[in-house]
Design a protein around this motif. Sequence first.
Motif, mmCIF file in Angstrom:
data_model
loop_
_atom_site.group_PDB
_atom_site.id
_atom_site.type_symbol
_atom_site.label_atom_id
_atom_site.label_comp_id
_atom_site.label_asym_id
_atom_site.label_seq_id
_atom_site.Cartn_x
_atom_site.Cartn_y
_atom_site.Cartn_z
ATOM 1 N N PHE A 74 0.844 -1.192 0.000
ATOM 2 C CA PHE A 74 0.000 0.000 0.000
ATOM 3 C C PHE A 74 0.884 1.247 0.000
ATOM 4 O O PHE A 74 1.944 1.275 0.632
ATOM 5 C CB PHE A 74 -0.905 0.012 1.235
ATOM 6 C CG PHE A 74 -1.886 -1.128 1.255
ATOM 7 C CD1 PHE A 74 -3.201 -0.944 0.849
ATOM 8 C CD2 PHE A 74 -1.486 -2.400 1.661
ATOM 9 C CE1 PHE A 74 -4.102 -1.999 0.852
ATOM 10 C CE2 PHE A 74 -2.386 -3.455 1.664
ATOM 11 C CZ PHE A 74 -3.688 -3.259 1.261
ATOM 12 N N ASP A 75 0.439 2.264 -0.715
ATOM 13 C CA ASP A 75 1.225 3.491 -0.786
ATOM 14 C C ASP A 75 0.283 4.671 -0.947
ATOM 15 O O ASP A 75 -0.920 4.503 -1.201
ATOM 16 C CB ASP A 75 2.216 3.424 -1.969
ATOM 17 C CG ASP A 75 3.505 4.192 -1.698
ATOM 18 O OD1 ASP A 75 3.465 5.150 -0.896
ATOM 19 O OD2 ASP A 75 4.536 3.849 -2.297
ATOM 20 N N THR A 76 0.830 5.873 -0.798
ATOM 21 C CA THR A 76 0.038 7.081 -1.003
ATOM 22 C C THR A 76 -0.129 7.348 -2.494
ATOM 23 O O THR A 76 0.513 6.715 -3.343
ATOM 24 C CB THR A 76 0.728 8.281 -0.345
ATOM 25 O OG1 THR A 76 1.979 8.517 -1.013
ATOM 26 C CG2 THR A 76 0.992 8.030 1.133
ATOM 27 N N GLU A 77 -0.970 8.299 -2.818
ATOM 28 C CA GLU A 77 -1.205 8.632 -4.224
ATOM 29 C C GLU A 77 0.086 9.051 -4.919
ATOM 30 O O GLU A 77 0.305 8.744 -6.096
ATOM 31 C CB GLU A 77 -2.257 9.744 -4.323
ATOM 32 C CG GLU A 77 -2.630 10.111 -5.743
ATOM 33 C CD GLU A 77 -3.707 11.186 -5.812
ATOM 34 O OE1 GLU A 77 -4.102 11.554 -6.927
ATOM 35 O OE2 GLU A 77 -4.138 11.655 -4.740
ATOM 36 N N ARG A 78 0.972 9.731 -4.190
ATOM 37 C CA ARG A 78 2.237 10.184 -4.758
ATOM 38 C C ARG A 78 3.387 9.209 -4.470
ATOM 39 O O ARG A 78 4.544 9.552 -4.603
ATOM 40 C CB ARG A 78 2.591 11.575 -4.219
ATOM 41 C CG ARG A 78 1.642 12.667 -4.731
ATOM 42 C CD ARG A 78 2.036 14.040 -4.213
ATOM 43 N NE ARG A 78 3.429 14.357 -4.489
ATOM 44 C CZ ARG A 78 3.875 14.803 -5.672
ATOM 45 N NH1 ARG A 78 3.021 14.966 -6.677
ATOM 46 N NH2 ARG A 78 5.149 15.090 -5.831
ATOM 47 N N LEU A 79 3.057 7.978 -4.053
ATOM 48 C CA LEU A 79 4.043 6.927 -3.813
ATOM 49 C C LEU A 79 5.079 7.352 -2.771
ATOM 50 O O LEU A 79 6.287 7.267 -2.980
ATOM 51 C CB LEU A 79 4.727 6.516 -5.124
ATOM 52 C CG LEU A 79 3.799 5.971 -6.209
ATOM 53 C CD1 LEU A 79 4.602 5.594 -7.451
ATOM 54 C CD2 LEU A 79 3.000 4.780 -5.708
ATOM 55 N N GLY A 80 4.586 7.782 -1.620
ATOM 56 C CA GLY A 80 5.477 8.259 -0.573
ATOM 57 C C GLY A 80 6.423 7.190 -0.057
ATOM 58 O O GLY A 80 7.595 7.476 0.220
ATOM 59 N N ALA A 81 5.963 5.939 0.086
ATOM 60 C CA ALA A 81 6.845 4.869 0.560
ATOM 61 C C ALA A 81 7.930 4.585 -0.470
ATOM 62 O O ALA A 81 9.101 4.393 -0.118
ATOM 63 C CB ALA A 81 6.037 3.603 0.851
ATOM 64 N N TRP A 82 7.542 4.516 -1.739
ATOM 65 C CA TRP A 82 8.517 4.276 -2.812
ATOM 66 C C TRP A 82 9.575 5.376 -2.833
ATOM 67 O O TRP A 82 10.774 5.103 -2.902
ATOM 68 C CB TRP A 82 7.788 4.203 -4.154
ATOM 69 C CG TRP A 82 8.687 3.940 -5.330
ATOM 70 C CD1 TRP A 82 9.062 2.726 -5.820
ATOM 71 C CD2 TRP A 82 9.324 4.916 -6.155
ATOM 72 N NE1 TRP A 82 9.891 2.877 -6.899
ATOM 73 C CE2 TRP A 82 10.074 4.219 -7.122
ATOM 74 C CE3 TRP A 82 9.338 6.314 -6.167
ATOM 75 C CZ2 TRP A 82 10.825 4.869 -8.097
ATOM 76 C CZ3 TRP A 82 10.082 6.962 -7.134
ATOM 77 C CH2 TRP A 82 10.816 6.247 -8.088
ATOM 78 N N ARG A 83 9.136 6.631 -2.777
ATOM 79 C CA ARG A 83 10.074 7.758 -2.847
ATOM 80 C C ARG A 83 10.994 7.799 -1.629
ATOM 81 O O ARG A 83 12.174 8.123 -1.758
ATOM 82 C CB ARG A 83 9.311 9.075 -2.998
ATOM 83 C CG ARG A 83 8.556 9.167 -4.314
ATOM 84 C CD ARG A 83 7.786 10.462 -4.471
ATOM 85 N NE ARG A 83 6.946 10.408 -5.658
ATOM 86 C CZ ARG A 83 7.372 10.629 -6.904
ATOM 87 N NH1 ARG A 83 8.633 10.940 -7.118
ATOM 88 N NH2 ARG A 83 6.528 10.548 -7.921
ATOM 89 N N ALA A 84 10.482 7.474 -0.453
ATOM 90 C CA ALA A 84 11.321 7.488 0.747
ATOM 91 C C ALA A 84 12.464 6.496 0.611
ATOM 92 O O ALA A 84 13.596 6.762 1.032
ATOM 93 C CB ALA A 84 10.480 7.183 1.982
ATOM 94 N N HIS A 85 12.185 5.338 0.013
ATOM 95 C CA HIS A 85 13.232 4.328 -0.164
ATOM 96 C C HIS A 85 14.235 4.768 -1.220
ATOM 97 O O HIS A 85 15.452 4.722 -0.998
ATOM 98 C CB HIS A 85 12.610 2.992 -0.563
ATOM 99 C CG HIS A 85 13.601 1.873 -0.631
ATOM 100 N ND1 HIS A 85 13.728 0.926 0.362
ATOM 101 C CD2 HIS A 85 14.534 1.554 -1.566
ATOM 102 C CE1 HIS A 85 14.699 0.083 0.036
ATOM 103 N NE2 HIS A 85 15.187 0.441 -1.139
#
Length: 272
Positions: A74-85
Amino acid sequence: MSHAAPFAAGLGLSSLRGATLAQVDAAAALQHRTDRKYLLPLDGARLLVDRLAGSHHVLDLAGRRTTSYRSTYFDTERLGAWRAHVQGRRRRWKVRTRLYAEDGLCRVEVKTKDGRGATVKHALRASAGVYGHLGEHAADFVDGVLRRAGIPVTAGALSPAAEIRYVRAALADLDHGTRVTLDGGLTCHHMDRTAALDPGHVLVETKGGTRPAPADRLLLRLGARPVSLSKYVVGQSLLTPGLPDNDVRRLARRYFTAGPRPAPLLERTPAA
């Protein structure tokens, strides 16, 4: 068609001593750990298993030595988990539901990083019907974990972003409390697209303390080097148009193929 039987045979798992889930959990549950990942050719992974046979047991579930996993992230609309990594932020996080297909078991899991960079995993057991969703109980659990970790994200802002499927063998050093997992048949799914790990390679993860475990030293002797590779991040990097180029994508292109054709579902065997 399931990849489990050929994967187990290809790794030579029958030569290892078996251990029950209770034994593995008692010795190496490792909710707070350091993970190191390696990509090995299948013959290298088989050699690793052979070299670990004297010190490690393989998780054996009533004679079954692999498990088919399905994980929805699961992620935010702006892919916050992906971007943090991808951006290497200190406060990285992942939220997923995980289905153990043959057993019909599900868990809601939240992974965060502590101040020293170690992975901290929090899990909530759930019914198989919960898989792929964050209901009220799961959302409360996710909100509590992220709030305590200082991550300003709530479950209400999350939606399913990708599904990862693979077959896993789990090895444990019961004396030293460390684990090694080997994942094959790995596919990443996003909307109508699929990426797959080259079937001649295995993703190996060691899970232990901050100091390298004996398995890490053995892997180095076998010529393997740690890689920074998140299954979810790989899936998004390869399958979502418009994302910025990054080191993960460049690494993944060496080992993964991507295309529009969805992979077949893994077989699911009902729990006895």
